[in-house]
Design a protein around this motif. Structure first.
Motif, PDB file in Angstrom:
ATOM      1  N   ALA A 209       0.832  -1.202   0.000  1.00  0.00           N
ATOM      2  CA  ALA A 209       0.000   0.000   0.000  1.00  0.00           C
ATOM      3  C   ALA A 209       0.870   1.258   0.000  1.00  0.00           C
ATOM      4  N   THR A 210       1.940   1.243   0.795  1.00  0.00           N
ATOM      5  CA  THR A 210       2.846   2.392   0.828  1.00  0.00           C
ATOM      6  C   THR A 210       3.554   2.565  -0.507  1.00  0.00           C
ATOM      7  N   LEU A 211       3.945   1.461  -1.135  1.00  0.00           N
ATOM      8  CA  LEU A 211       4.602   1.556  -2.438  1.00  0.00           C
ATOM      9  C   LEU A 211       3.666   2.150  -3.481  1.00  0.00           C
ATOM     10  N   ILE A 262      11.751  -3.576  -2.259  1.00  0.00           N
ATOM     11  CA  ILE A 262      11.256  -4.524  -1.253  1.00  0.00           C
ATOM     12  C   ILE A 262      10.598  -3.703  -0.132  1.00  0.00           C
ATOM     13  N   PRO A 263       9.287  -3.433  -0.235  1.00  0.00           N
ATOM     14  CA  PRO A 263       8.612  -2.631   0.798  1.00  0.00           C
ATOM     15  C   PRO A 263       8.113  -3.522   1.934  1.00  0.00           C
ATOM     16  N   LEU A 264       8.648  -3.327   3.125  1.00  0.00           N
ATOM     17  CA  LEU A 264       8.328  -4.186   4.260  1.00  0.00           C
ATOM     18  C   LEU A 264       7.612  -3.422   5.354  1.00  0.00           C
ATOM     19  N   LYS A 265       6.778  -4.153   6.093  1.00  0.00           N
ATOM     20  CA  LYS A 265       6.261  -3.609   7.332  1.00  0.00           C
ATOM     21  C   LYS A 265       7.379  -3.629   8.366  1.00  0.00           C
ATOM     22  N   THR A 289      12.945  -1.368   2.683  1.00  0.00           N
ATOM     23  CA  THR A 289      12.624  -0.782   3.984  1.00  0.00           C
ATOM     24  C   THR A 289      13.748  -1.079   4.966  1.00  0.00           C
ATOM     25  N   GLU A 290      14.134  -0.098   5.724  1.00  0.00           N
ATOM     26  CA  GLU A 290      15.223  -0.258   6.690  1.00  0.00           C
ATOM     27  C   GLU A 290      14.734  -1.073   7.885  1.00  0.00           C
ATOM     28  N   ASP A 311       6.587   5.007   5.096  1.00  0.00           N
ATOM     29  CA  ASP A 311       6.744   6.408   4.696  1.00  0.00           C
ATOM     30  C   ASP A 311       6.767   6.500   3.177  1.00  0.00           C
ATOM     31  N   ALA A 312       5.610   6.819   2.590  1.00  0.00           N
ATOM     32  CA  ALA A 312       5.513   6.881   1.133  1.00  0.00           C
ATOM     33  C   ALA A 312       6.439   7.942   0.556  1.00  0.00           C
ATOM     34  N   GLY A 313       6.629   9.035   1.282  1.00  0.00           N
ATOM     35  CA  GLY A 313       7.524  10.089   0.814  1.00  0.00           C
ATOM     36  C   GLY A 313       8.959   9.611   0.718  1.00  0.00           C
ATOM     37  N   SER A 314       9.399   8.837   1.701  1.00  0.00           N
ATOM     38  CA  SER A 314      10.754   8.288   1.685  1.00  0.00           C
ATOM     39  C   SER A 314      10.942   7.340   0.511  1.00  0.00           C
ATOM     40  N   VAL A 315       9.963   6.488   0.253  1.00  0.00           N
ATOM     41  CA  VAL A 315      10.034   5.560  -0.880  1.00  0.00           C
ATOM     42  C   VAL A 315      10.045   6.335  -2.196  1.00  0.00           C
TER      43      VAL A 315
END
Length: 366
Positions: A209-211, A262-265, A289-290, A311-315
């Motif tokens: 969803a964030t991506l 790789i967008p992670l929770k 994601t860190e 953080d969608a802005g960071s991505v």
């Protein structure tokens, strides 16, 4: 040749989310890896597990227990290992080596043992933890002292970083796919359509969803590959969703990608490593994601780029940066390939030692 066949090890593994590998067999020169048709949540539901109820009625447990007695070793994570070990102990079944990939500091295994204690009055945690035929594969070296302090014999504790070599241990064919590209005529139209596009992959604990929010309105195309039984595709004009696919096609999708996200929770378990190391081995830049699980793999700006969880802005900023800076994209891709090779060298030594130890136990009454 006949003697070689006698040395073949049979390993049964509980893996993943019931996706494309369930019920399959992967073969290597020295062993075969038989993937269970079931996994932990088929024996005890997540809801029951969280509620403190150990409910294993009407599950395939008995059938599975009978099947695994035919194997030389079991490979699984610690939750599956403690569950199966307890079930085998309570039935007086033969003891065989377990290759336990440990990722969450035994958090779920301890919860499971407390559930058993609630029902039986006895907690099996310490007994199972100290069984001499349990070999613990930790995928972050920084946690070694924790496991030693828990009481694990250091001789049974192995650093097993996630890398192409460790992925290839469970999926020997994946390593072959990485090393030997498919001829163009064998690549599916679906995968060809992803070439030179942004690719996001994986199923466990993904934050798609964030991506989707991050790339909204950007003049680029993103393709997501995951188990669509577990994720609902989020409509977006520049995001395309694909279900899990055969390994050879999956690797070709990674090979053709412009770079991988790789967008992670913000999970406290080691999710995302397998999806990260495959593109690293192919020399692809990775945005991830860190999380603690990826610190052995990604050094920000050198072997990949880290972004903030949720953080969608960071991505979005990371994607815009790597889109416009081809030098950075190549630099991080090359750095990723070098780092993956370092980790694979470590894992290869671990695999050799583990197989030798399992082979030495084969046929013995432990």
């Amino acid at each position: 040749m006949y003697l070689r066949m006698l040395e073949l090890l049979k390993i049964y593994t509980f893996f993943g989310d019931g996706g494309v590998y369930a019920g399959r067999i992967s073969r290597a020169a020295e062993y075969e890896m038989d993937f269970s048709e079931f996994y932990f949540e088929d024996f005890i539901s997540i809801e029951d597990f969280g509620a403190g109820i150990l409910n294993i009625n009407n599950t395939p447990l008995e059938w599975t227990l009978q099947k695994i007695t035919n194997y030389d070793a079991i490979k699984c994570d610690s939750t599956d290992a403690f569950f199966m070990r307890y079930q085998m102990m309570s039935r007086g079944m033969p003891r065989i080596p377990f290759l336990i990939v440990e990722s969450d500091l035994f958090e779920r295994a301890k919860r499971l043992c407390r559930l058993i204690e609630n029902e039986t009055g006895g907690n099996p945690y310490r007994t199972i933890l100290e069984m001499p035929e349990n070999f613990y594969l930790i995928i972050s070296e920084s946690y070694r002292s924790f496991y030693e302090n828990e009481g694990i014999n250091p001789n049974n504790l192995y650093y097993f970083p996630m890398c192409l070599e460790s992925v290839g241990f469970s999926f020997p064919e994946i390593k072959k796919y990485v090393e030997s590209p498919l001829p163009a005529e064998r690549i599916t139209p679906e995968v060809k359509a992803m070439k030179d596009k942004i690719l996001a992959v994986g199923t466990n604990e993904r934050d798609y969803a964030t991506l989707v929010e991050a790339v909204r309105g950007l003049p680029l195309e993103v393709h997501i590959i995951c188990n669509l039984k577990l994720y609902r595709a989020i409509p977006s004009h520049n995001v395309h969703w694909h279900d899990s696919m055969p390994g050879e096609q999956y690797v070709e999708a990674l090979r053709g990608a412009k770079y991988v996200v790789i967008p992670l929770k913000k999970a406290d378990r080691n999710y995302g490593q397998m999806s990260t190391v495959l593109p690293m081995s192919l020399g692809k830049a990775v945005i991830a994601t860190e999380v603690e699980a990826l610190r052995d793999h990604i050094k920000d700006g050198e072997t990949g780029l880290f972004v903030k969880s949720g953080d969608a802005g960071s991505v979005r900023r990371a994607i815009q940066l790597i889109e416009k800076d081809e030098t950075l994209r190549k630099k991080t891709g090359q750095g990723a390939r070098r780092r993956e090779k370092e980790l694979s060298d470590i894992a290869a030594r671990t695999i050799d030692e583990l197989l030798n130890r399992v082979r030495a136990m084969k046929g013995k009454n432990i």
